[in-house]
Write a protein that holds these residues in place. Structure first.
Motif, PDB file in Angstrom:
ATOM      1  N   MET A   1       0.814  -1.195   0.000  1.00  0.00           N
ATOM      2  CA  MET A   1       0.000   0.000   0.000  1.00  0.00           C
ATOM      3  C   MET A   1       0.861   1.263   0.000  1.00  0.00           C
ATOM      4  O   MET A   1       0.384   2.332  -0.309  1.00  0.00           O
ATOM      5  N   THR A  49      -3.773   8.069   9.188  1.00  0.00           N
ATOM      6  CA  THR A  49      -4.945   7.886  10.042  1.00  0.00           C
ATOM      7  C   THR A  49      -4.534   7.628  11.486  1.00  0.00           C
ATOM      8  O   THR A  49      -5.101   8.214  12.416  1.00  0.00           O
TER       9      THR A  49
ATOM     10  N   GLU B  70      -6.445   0.853   9.645  1.00  0.00           N
ATOM     11  CA  GLU B  70      -7.465   1.897   9.511  1.00  0.00           C
ATOM     12  C   GLU B  70      -7.087   2.942   8.465  1.00  0.00           C
ATOM     13  O   GLU B  70      -5.940   3.394   8.410  1.00  0.00           O
ATOM     14  N   TRP B 128      -2.533  -0.109  -5.881  1.00  0.00           N
ATOM     15  CA  TRP B 128      -1.672  -0.530  -4.775  1.00  0.00           C
ATOM     16  C   TRP B 128      -1.161  -1.964  -4.916  1.00  0.00           C
ATOM     17  O   TRP B 128      -0.159  -2.322  -4.310  1.00  0.00           O
ATOM     18  N   ARG B 130       0.318  -5.046  -6.916  1.00  0.00           N
ATOM     19  CA  ARG B 130       1.092  -5.422  -8.098  1.00  0.00           C
ATOM     20  C   ARG B 130       1.494  -6.887  -8.031  1.00  0.00           C
ATOM     21  O   ARG B 130       1.459  -7.600  -8.997  1.00  0.00           O
ATOM     22  N   ASP B 134       1.996  -8.146  -2.077  1.00  0.00           N
ATOM     23  CA  ASP B 134       1.135  -7.069  -1.558  1.00  0.00           C
ATOM     24  C   ASP B 134      -0.137  -7.628  -0.914  1.00  0.00           C
ATOM     25  O   ASP B 134      -0.965  -6.865  -0.411  1.00  0.00           O
ATOM     26  N   LEU B 137      -4.323  -7.666   1.412  1.00  0.00           N
ATOM     27  CA  LEU B 137      -4.468  -6.256   1.740  1.00  0.00           C
ATOM     28  C   LEU B 137      -5.742  -6.160   2.586  1.00  0.00           C
ATOM     29  O   LEU B 137      -6.806  -6.617   2.153  1.00  0.00           O
ATOM     30  N   ILE B 139      -8.047  -3.528   5.029  1.00  0.00           N
ATOM     31  CA  ILE B 139      -8.253  -2.205   5.622  1.00  0.00           C
ATOM     32  C   ILE B 139      -9.670  -2.076   6.192  1.00  0.00           C
ATOM     33  O   ILE B 139     -10.557  -2.871   5.864  1.00  0.00           O
TER      34      ILE B 139
END
Lengths: 480, 480
Positions: A1, A49, B70, B128, B130, B134, B137, B139
């Motif tokens: 990210m 954040t 977050e 974000w 690739r 990664d 992810l 969030i």
């Protein structure tokens, strides 16, 4: 990210081009994502954040201590409510967003997205307040506010959605009580900016023509950025009874007589994050004050093939031990050590602990301060005590460094040429002015930059414009 | 600010008229202010904000433990981005709000206020992600979402601004990993609902026609309200690669081959506060589970003219002592004792400590549990230990009571008449169904109420519709 993961980049030097450095640093440090497809709207990333949440929580704790209770008001404000206070709407009508449709329907009345919440809250205050016993009424909320900025937008500084906007609104029995609240709020903001954010500021009373729309007077907290422009990060307003007369906020006093409430409001936003970045950051990235750093310490194991497992387990034990008292992260990823150093430096984590076979053997750790790069070798035995001191010192030193740099950025001017020279030199000019507000206005017009505001002078001097006895010390400079 | 201050009222009995009781209680307990002048938009008052903030923080801690970071995404979504996923937009096009104007300008492109954030986030995910490195992810964000509800609105249950909406979004390397995330998220929600909110729930897989727009499957968490209708408070969706194909979220796997990410999303909102009110509240007001109560204990000094000062000082000492371990409030206001009891009961504070001259003399306190009204006289010496146990027991007992009441609200049906009778009796009908989804659909149509969803059966039984071997246990009832 985060940008650093998949893109090579070279940071611009802060001295060389502050604005470019700032725009780069907030991306590579994982504070914001600027590629969101709406102008002036950015994504606040995890590190950004976390920092804002932490600093907001510290501010909110002080507000609660002050008796302000947390609420959440709706985002939508009926257009007719927003337009009730004529001064207020003049200040905002060019920058409010209108919701006109929903689903397949056109709405009967246009809804405005809050640019600030006076006109959402005050009609409710008039329902809640009946008697002097209901006063003072003090609330706050932390929400997004929306302003259709027509000037050039800049992430964290001038955005169309202002996130983590913390706004307080209070009602009081009389002007004096409202003035007392203004003082208390100013004290909270001063404390927050200098003790939590470790940033220096100028507090001044904004001139009449730059007072918050609808307020009697406005006290502002400005940061001087490295490029010599000032940036407002907080304001405290005494609204007198301007709004209470419009929104009918009345109460019966102790003699059963009806009075209009006196009100204050004050706010602070995401710009506090911009200030932290701008004031403390360096060519290696962010530098976070320990009090608001989401992670205060990273542990980096230095592992070789031999004894790698042992070192890692040792680091895990230390992590478990320090976790009780600190916000700490163990970087056990399979990245190269150099790359780990680099990543946590960019993110501005105050302390880095390295442990390799050498350290383990001697029961010591190597600690590096992000603030000044100083390295120490410390016995594991008294580690907590040492860290405690170190974090306190860093917080203190960062604040002192910020104050020192601010001092360098303010220069006294004795005439208009001086003011021009100082501003050209990327600084803020400090001037002496008489009681006549026209002199401040004339100065602003003559220089063509912003008169920030003033405070009572401590000097025996002459007005820079008319030569009369000076009464105020004012500031003038370029503005964000 | 609270209704009880200046208005006399008599609460409707919960049994007599649940809906009216609910609407009254959320106002008099200081959770919401319903007089805000926009339909479906309420003010979240201090007590409501404190409860939601606390319960959200507990949920967020679990999400962080799960590796979710977050973020805050902008509220505005460009209309063309929202419309990219055809299934998704079908589900939301009737209820999105459009911003069309700002200041004096008409905007070039209409902006949509997020009804949920898939279409805001996923174009960024495609930037974000690739490589397989990664992934995953993960969030989350806690924000307001906006839905132009055309059905009758109800505070905390069906509102046009949904506050404290906590939404997680994750990307994974394959379907299995996404399924694992669905399981973990479901575990977090189960834990949060039962252990923090102390509420019972039904978890079921929604039928195909009630799946989240764009998802492969949806798992829902429903509460059975006292009026026998079910209310959805959380959902977990496996999105497969539906959205990743639309938004081009691709990565190179370990063999350098390009793959579309598999995604999940899950959310929970203000409805959790509605559940707490509805499930635990009684005719005296709210009853809060200790874990989410903003105040766990109130101390009420019983003061007479003689020794009044002494009692108050004694209470202050006790307050200072207990403050170290508990969220506690000393009510030293000049209200009558009865009125204090009344106020804190309405607000649902778990424990009340009374201290008068009698208690002081004997070094004891009188403790009353809000949950069941039970009174105890306890020596001050071992107070912490006693309180600790008491709070644990209350949390446990409240959950057990909720589970017991849910059990009573679910009844097994063997045929369609049975289903009708059970629903008429303000309960949820539990049915056995075969593998054929048509049977569930036909059942829903025949009854004219909502088929909630199902889970694999543990019984050896027959399908309520076709008589084949049953494979699923499903639920049907009236819906909020």
């Amino acid at each position: 990210m985060d940008r650093e993961k998949d893109e090579s980049y070279a940071l611009t030097e802060k001295k060389e081009n502050f604005s470019e450095w700032f725009n780069q640093i907030i991306q590579v440090a994982g504070l914001i994502e600027h590629r969101y497809p709406i102008k002036g709207c950015e994504v606040l990333m995890p590190h950004g954040t976390d920092i804002l949440r932490r600093s907001t929580t510290l501010l909110e704790e002080m507000l609660k201590e002050n008796g302000n209770k947390e609420v959440v008001f709706p985002l939508f404000i009926p257009e007719n409510m927003l337009k009730k206070e004529t001064e207020h709407i003049k200040g905002f009508e060019d920058e409010v967003y209108y919701v006109t449709h929903a689903g397949k329907n056109q709405l009967n009345e246009k809804l405005v997205l809050r640019p600030t919440s006076e006109t959402a809250m005050y009609p409710m205050f008039s329902l809640w307040i009946r008697s002097h016993k209901d006063l003072p009424l003090k609330i706050f909320q932390t929400v997004s506010v929306f302003r259709y900025e027509t000037k050039m937008t800049k992430p964290l500084v001038r955005t169309r959605e202002v996130m983590f906007f913390n706004e307080s609104h209070t009602c009081h029995k009389d002007w004096e009580d409202a003035e007392k609240e203004v003082k208390e709020a100013s004290l909270i903001y001063s404390k927050h900016i200098s003790e939590n954010l470790a940033v220096a500021f100028i507090a001044s009373k904004r001139p009449k023509w730059d007072t918050f729309p609808g307020a009697v007077h406005t006290k502002a907290f400005d940061i001087i950025m490295p490029d010599g422009k000032f940036m407002q990060i907080g304001t405290v307003h005494n609204l007198g009874n301007n709004f209470s007369k419009t929104f009918d906020i009345k109460f019966k006093d102790e003699n059963e007589e009806e009075q209009y409430a006196n009100q204050t409001c004050y706010g602070m936003s995401t710009r506090s994050l911009a200030a932290i970045v701008a004031i403390h950051g360096d060519d290696k990235g962010l530098v976070l004050p320990p009090k608001i750093a989401p992670i205060q310490i990273t542990i980096i194991p230095i592992m070789f093939k031999k004894d790698g497992e042992k070192v890692l387990n040792h680091c895990k034990d230390l992590y478990a031990r320090l976790k009780k008292n600190y916000r700490i992260h163990l970087d056990a990823s399979d990245k190269a050590v150099g790359s780990k150093f680099y990543d946590w430096e960019i993110k501005g984590i105050p302390l880095r602990i390295e442990i390799g076979p050498k350290e383990m053997e001697k029961n010591v750790v190597t600690i590096t301060k992000r603030f000044d790069g100083e390295k120490s070798t410390i016995s594991e035995k008294n580690l907590e005590e040492f860290i405690e001191n170190m974090l306190d010192n860093i917080q203190h030193d960062m604040r002192r460094a910020a104050e020192y740099r601010q001092k360098e950025k303010i220069q006294k001017a004795i005439d208009k040429e001086d003011v021009n020279r100082i501003i050209d030199d990327k600084k803020i000019a400090k001037v002496e002015l008489c009681e006549d507000a026209n002199c401040a206005k004339k100065l602003e017009e003559a220089i063509g930059e912003n008169y920030m505001g003033d405070d009572k002078t401590k000097e025996n001097s002459k007005c820079i414009m008319c030569g009369q006895q000076s009464r105020y010390t004012g500031y003038i400079g370029k503005k964000y």
